[in-house]
Design a protein around this motif. Structure first.
Motif, short mmCIF file in Angstrom:
data_model
loop_
_atom_site.label_atom_id
_atom_site.label_comp_id
_atom_site.label_asym_id
_atom_site.label_seq_id
_atom_site.Cartn_x
_atom_site.Cartn_y
_atom_site.Cartn_z
N ILE A 1 -98.00 30.01 5.06
CA ILE A 1 -96.40 29.84 5.42
C ILE A 1 -97.09 28.44 6.43
O ILE A 1 -98.03 27.99 6.59
CB ILE A 1 -96.50 30.92 7.36
N TYR A 2 -96.19 27.41 6.35
CA TYR A 2 -96.18 25.85 7.11
C TYR A 2 -95.16 26.13 8.67
O TYR A 2 -94.41 26.58 8.74
CB TYR A 2 -95.67 25.33 6.26
N ASP A 3 -95.55 24.72 8.84
CA ASP A 3 -94.96 24.75 10.40
C ASP A 3 -93.58 24.52 10.44
O ASP A 3 -92.77 23.65 9.23
CB ASP A 3 -95.66 23.60 11.23
N ILE A 4 -93.04 24.49 11.18
CA ILE A 4 -91.11 23.98 11.36
C ILE A 4 -90.87 22.89 12.00
O ILE A 4 -92.05 22.52 12.99
CB ILE A 4 -90.24 25.55 11.21
N GLY A 5 -89.98 22.48 11.14
CA GLY A 5 -89.51 20.78 11.63
C GLY A 5 -88.77 21.01 13.32
O GLY A 5 -88.20 21.57 13.76
N THR A 6 -88.90 20.26 13.59
CA THR A 6 -88.55 20.38 15.32
C THR A 6 -87.47 18.50 15.34
O THR A 6 -88.02 17.14 14.89
CB THR A 6 -89.19 19.65 16.49
N TYR A 7 -87.24 18.86 16.16
CA TYR A 7 -85.65 17.13 16.09
C TYR A 7 -85.90 17.02 17.58
O TYR A 7 -85.75 17.92 18.49
CB TYR A 7 -84.91 17.84 15.30
N PRO A 8 -85.69 15.49 17.95
CA PRO A 8 -85.39 15.11 19.53
C PRO A 8 -84.21 15.68 19.81
O PRO A 8 -82.78 15.73 18.84
CB PRO A 8 -85.16 13.69 19.40
N VAL A 9 -83.86 16.17 21.25
CA VAL A 9 -82.17 16.81 21.41
C VAL A 9 -82.62 16.50 23.12
O VAL A 9 -82.98 15.57 24.19
CB VAL A 9 -82.97 17.98 21.65
#
Ligand code: FES
Length: 128
Positions: free
Chosen positions: A109-117
């Motif tokens: 299982i991998y970490d998931i991406g986050t995005y600037p908001v």
């Protein structure tokens, strides 16, 4: 480059919606009135995360119940086999579930991406 992906009134507190920004699939999460973004695809086997549940800052995948911190994208826990309750199962179904459980346990299982908001007025903008 930030693009508008939704309006604040599209997403209730504690809710999640799937959006696209610059060709990327993203889930917007409303945690206590603040918007967080994560990749739409689970870090296990790609289930659509907006179909899971959000409790506080913890998002639980709808498929095998891995959990992620929406503030960082960190995978907090791995997949959990589905409960079949106390009813005895036919042998072939029991074997199939055991085999599936063994396969699931071998998938990293991998970490998931986050995005600037950012939120401007009623507009939710994401830089993806
Ligand atoms: S696809 Fe999300 S936990 Fe398996």
């Amino acid at each position: 480059m930030f693009v508008e992906v939704a309006r604040m009134d599209d997403i209730a507190s504690g809710g999640m919606i799937a959006v696209e920004a610059n060709g990327k699939e993203i889930v917007l999460c409303n945690y206590d009135g603040k918007i967080y973004t994560v990749s739409r695809r689970c870090g296990h086997t790609n289930a659509p995360l907006e179909m899971g549940t959000l409790e506080g800052y913890i998002l639980t995948c709808p498929m095998h119940y891995s959990q992620f911190d929406i503030t960082t994208g960190e995978a907090l826990s791995g997949p959990v086999p589905r409960s079949t309750g106390d009813e005895p199962l036919p042998e072939h179904l029991k074997n199939a579930l055991q085999y599936t459980g063994m396969l699931l346990s071998r998938i990293k299982i991998y970490d998931i991406g986050t995005y600037p908001v950012k939120v401007e007025g009623n507009s939710i903008m994401v830089d993806a």
